[in-house]
Write a protein that holds these residues in place. Structure first.
Motif, PDB file in Angstrom:
ATOM      1  N   LEU A   1      -4.892   9.742  -0.038  1.00 16.22           N
ATOM      2  CA  LEU A   1      -4.146   9.840  -1.292  1.00 16.22           C
ATOM      3  C   LEU A   1      -3.568   8.498  -1.734  1.00 16.22           C
ATOM      4  O   LEU A   1      -3.142   8.349  -2.883  1.00 16.22           O
ATOM      5  N   GLY A   2      -3.521   7.533  -0.823  1.00 21.12           N
ATOM      6  CA  GLY A   2      -2.908   6.242  -1.139  1.00 21.12           C
ATOM      7  C   GLY A   2      -3.917   5.175  -1.482  1.00 21.12           C
ATOM      8  O   GLY A   2      -5.140   5.387  -1.442  1.00 21.12           O
ATOM      9  N   SER A   3      -3.393   3.994  -1.817  1.00 26.78           N
ATOM     10  CA  SER A   3      -4.227   2.839  -2.151  1.00 26.78           C
ATOM     11  C   SER A   3      -3.485   1.568  -1.753  1.00 26.78           C
ATOM     12  O   SER A   3      -2.295   1.592  -1.464  1.00 26.78           O
ATOM     13  N   LEU A   4      -4.221   0.463  -1.759  1.00 27.19           N
ATOM     14  CA  LEU A   4      -3.630  -0.851  -1.566  1.00 27.19           C
ATOM     15  C   LEU A   4      -3.654  -1.580  -2.897  1.00 27.19           C
ATOM     16  O   LEU A   4      -4.685  -1.618  -3.575  1.00 27.19           O
ATOM     17  N   PHE A   5      -2.503  -2.158  -3.264  1.00 30.33           N
ATOM     18  CA  PHE A   5      -2.341  -2.805  -4.560  1.00 30.33           C
ATOM     19  C   PHE A   5      -1.939  -4.269  -4.376  1.00 30.33           C
ATOM     20  O   PHE A   5      -1.385  -4.651  -3.348  1.00 30.33           O
ATOM     21  N   ILE A   6      -2.214  -5.073  -5.417  1.00 28.45           N
ATOM     22  CA  ILE A   6      -1.661  -6.425  -5.525  1.00 28.45           C
ATOM     23  C   ILE A   6      -0.789  -6.479  -6.770  1.00 28.45           C
ATOM     24  O   ILE A   6      -1.220  -6.075  -7.860  1.00 28.45           O
TER      25      ILE A   6
ATOM     26  N   GLY B   1       0.808  -1.218   0.000  1.00 24.17           N
ATOM     27  CA  GLY B   1       0.000   0.000   0.000  1.00 24.17           C
ATOM     28  C   GLY B   1       0.831   1.253   0.000  1.00 24.17           C
ATOM     29  O   GLY B   1       2.005   1.250   0.384  1.00 24.17           O
ATOM     30  N   THR B   2       0.201   2.342  -0.432  1.00 23.19           N
ATOM     31  CA  THR B   2       0.864   3.636  -0.503  1.00 23.19           C
ATOM     32  C   THR B   2       0.262   4.626   0.480  1.00 23.19           C
ATOM     33  O   THR B   2      -0.755   4.364   1.121  1.00 23.19           O
ATOM     34  N   MET B   3       0.909   5.784   0.563  1.00 28.78           N
ATOM     35  CA  MET B   3       0.480   6.845   1.472  1.00 28.78           C
ATOM     36  C   MET B   3       0.975   8.180   0.942  1.00 28.78           C
ATOM     37  O   MET B   3       1.858   8.240   0.086  1.00 28.78           O
ATOM     38  N   GLY B   4       0.374   9.258   1.457  1.00 27.91           N
ATOM     39  CA  GLY B   4       0.823  10.591   1.097  1.00 27.91           C
ATOM     40  C   GLY B   4       2.089  10.974   1.829  1.00 27.91           C
ATOM     41  O   GLY B   4       2.662  10.209   2.600  1.00 27.91           O
ATOM     42  N   ALA B   5       2.549  12.187   1.593  1.00 30.47           N
ATOM     43  CA  ALA B   5       3.846  12.636   2.096  1.00 30.47           C
ATOM     44  C   ALA B   5       3.769  13.129   3.541  1.00 30.47           C
ATOM     45  O   ALA B   5       3.962  14.307   3.829  1.00 30.47           O
TER      46      ALA B   5
END
Length: 318
Positions: free
Chosen positions: A143-148, A128-132
């Motif tokens: 702002l982020g998401s979870l990916f496979i 997963g991602t996140m903002g700064a």
């Protein structure tokens, strides 16, 4: 809620700035983890005592998973990139100046970065991602998401509007996926259609606000063979063992620093709980009071054990 008196907590590494992403390699009997903003992958081999480091130039390095079929090869995240690197000799320090990018995400948010991630039992990498920002009261939320990243290296989005993507775990049947978005102050669950990697029916397992743990918050997470979740509680200096069926804390582990980041099972019997921590953001006074902040701790005597961590089975570019 109780602490087990027979538990032993010991620091096994020197402190780093921001330790995260622990992964126990059963093949090597070694612990891998990252120091995010120093862009380092660390390897600790308990039997020999060897501790080595791979520095990766290019951006924050937030996770590391060995490849299942190609030795000395690792899937890492560098900034917004999912990448593959080769560590010529993991027992020795090295510097990596180039790497192969498998996929990049969040092009619309160039300040985003990956955070936590791990592989499911098919060897697909969920990350997963996140903002700064690193604080839960995120000034730029969602702002982020979870990916496979699937075995064919294709990447799909499974959860959107994530603020700080953190702990991931699956139950033994693979039909429930557990997840932490730190900014929600919750451990949550999803029904998981495992073969396709599809999530639905989001629920709260444990709420840190209603449970009185706020402003502490959940971070990294793992699961044991009883189906209980072990969650790093940043700000309280504890790892909580949470029973998902009841939503209650069964027991906890006290650490000598408040800045707990993540956990994984390791050791020959997978009954050692390894805990990463950070000294990032601590004042001089706090560092004096918590000199081991940033170290990796090993906890024994929990009465629990975990499953072997799965290596990444993604197809690599030729």
């Amino acid at each position: 809620m109780s602490s087990e008196k027979q538990m032993k907590v010991e620091a096994v590494t020197a402190p780093v700035d921001l330790g995260e992403g622990p992964h126990w390699s059963v093949k090597e009997e070694a612990l891998y983890y990252v120091d995010i903003f120093n862009q380092n992958v660390h390897r600790y081999h308990p039997i020999s005592g060897n501790h080595s480091r791979m520095h990766i130039e290019g951006g924050p390095v937030t996770l590391v998973v060995p490849h299942a079929k190609v030795s000395k090869t690792f899937i890492v995240t560098v900034g917004r990139d999912l990448a593959v690197v080769t560590w010529p000799d993991p027992s020795k320090d090295c510097v990596i100046t180039s790497y192969k990018v498998l996929s990049s995400v969040d092009a619309q948010c160039p300040d985003n970065r990956f955070n936590d991630g791990k592989c499911d039992r098919k060897g697909r990498l969920w990350a997963g991602t996140m903002g700064a920002t690193d604080v839960p009261d995120n000034p730029n939320p969602h702002l982020g998401s979870l990916f496979i990243m699937h075995n064919d290296a294709k990447v799909t989005k499974v959860v959107d509007k994530v603020s700080i993507s953190n702990g991931l775990a699956w139950n033994v049947k693979n039909d429930t996926f557990y997840f932490v978005d730190t900014c929600e102050y919750k451990v949550e669950s999803f029904d998981c259609e495992f073969l396709r990697g599809v999530l639905s029916n989001r629920k709260t397992v444990y709420d840190y606000k209603t449970s009185g743990l706020h402003p502490s918050f959940p971070d990294g997470m793992t699961v044991d063979t009883n189906g209980d979740l072990w969650v790093a509680c940043f700000g309280e200096g504890k790892v909580h063992c949470i029973e998902p069926s009841s939503g209650k804390v069964k027991k906890d582990v006290d650490l000598p620093t408040n800045s707990i980041t993540s956990v994984c099972w390791g050791g020959p019997q997978l009954d050692h709980l390894y805990v990463t921590t950070t000294k990032k953001g601590l004042s001089k006074e706090q560092l004096l009071a918590q000199p081991l902040a940033g170290a990796v701790f090993r906890v024994t005597g929990t009465g629990s054990r975990g499953y072997p961590a799965t290596e990444c089975n993604v197809s690599l570019p030729k």
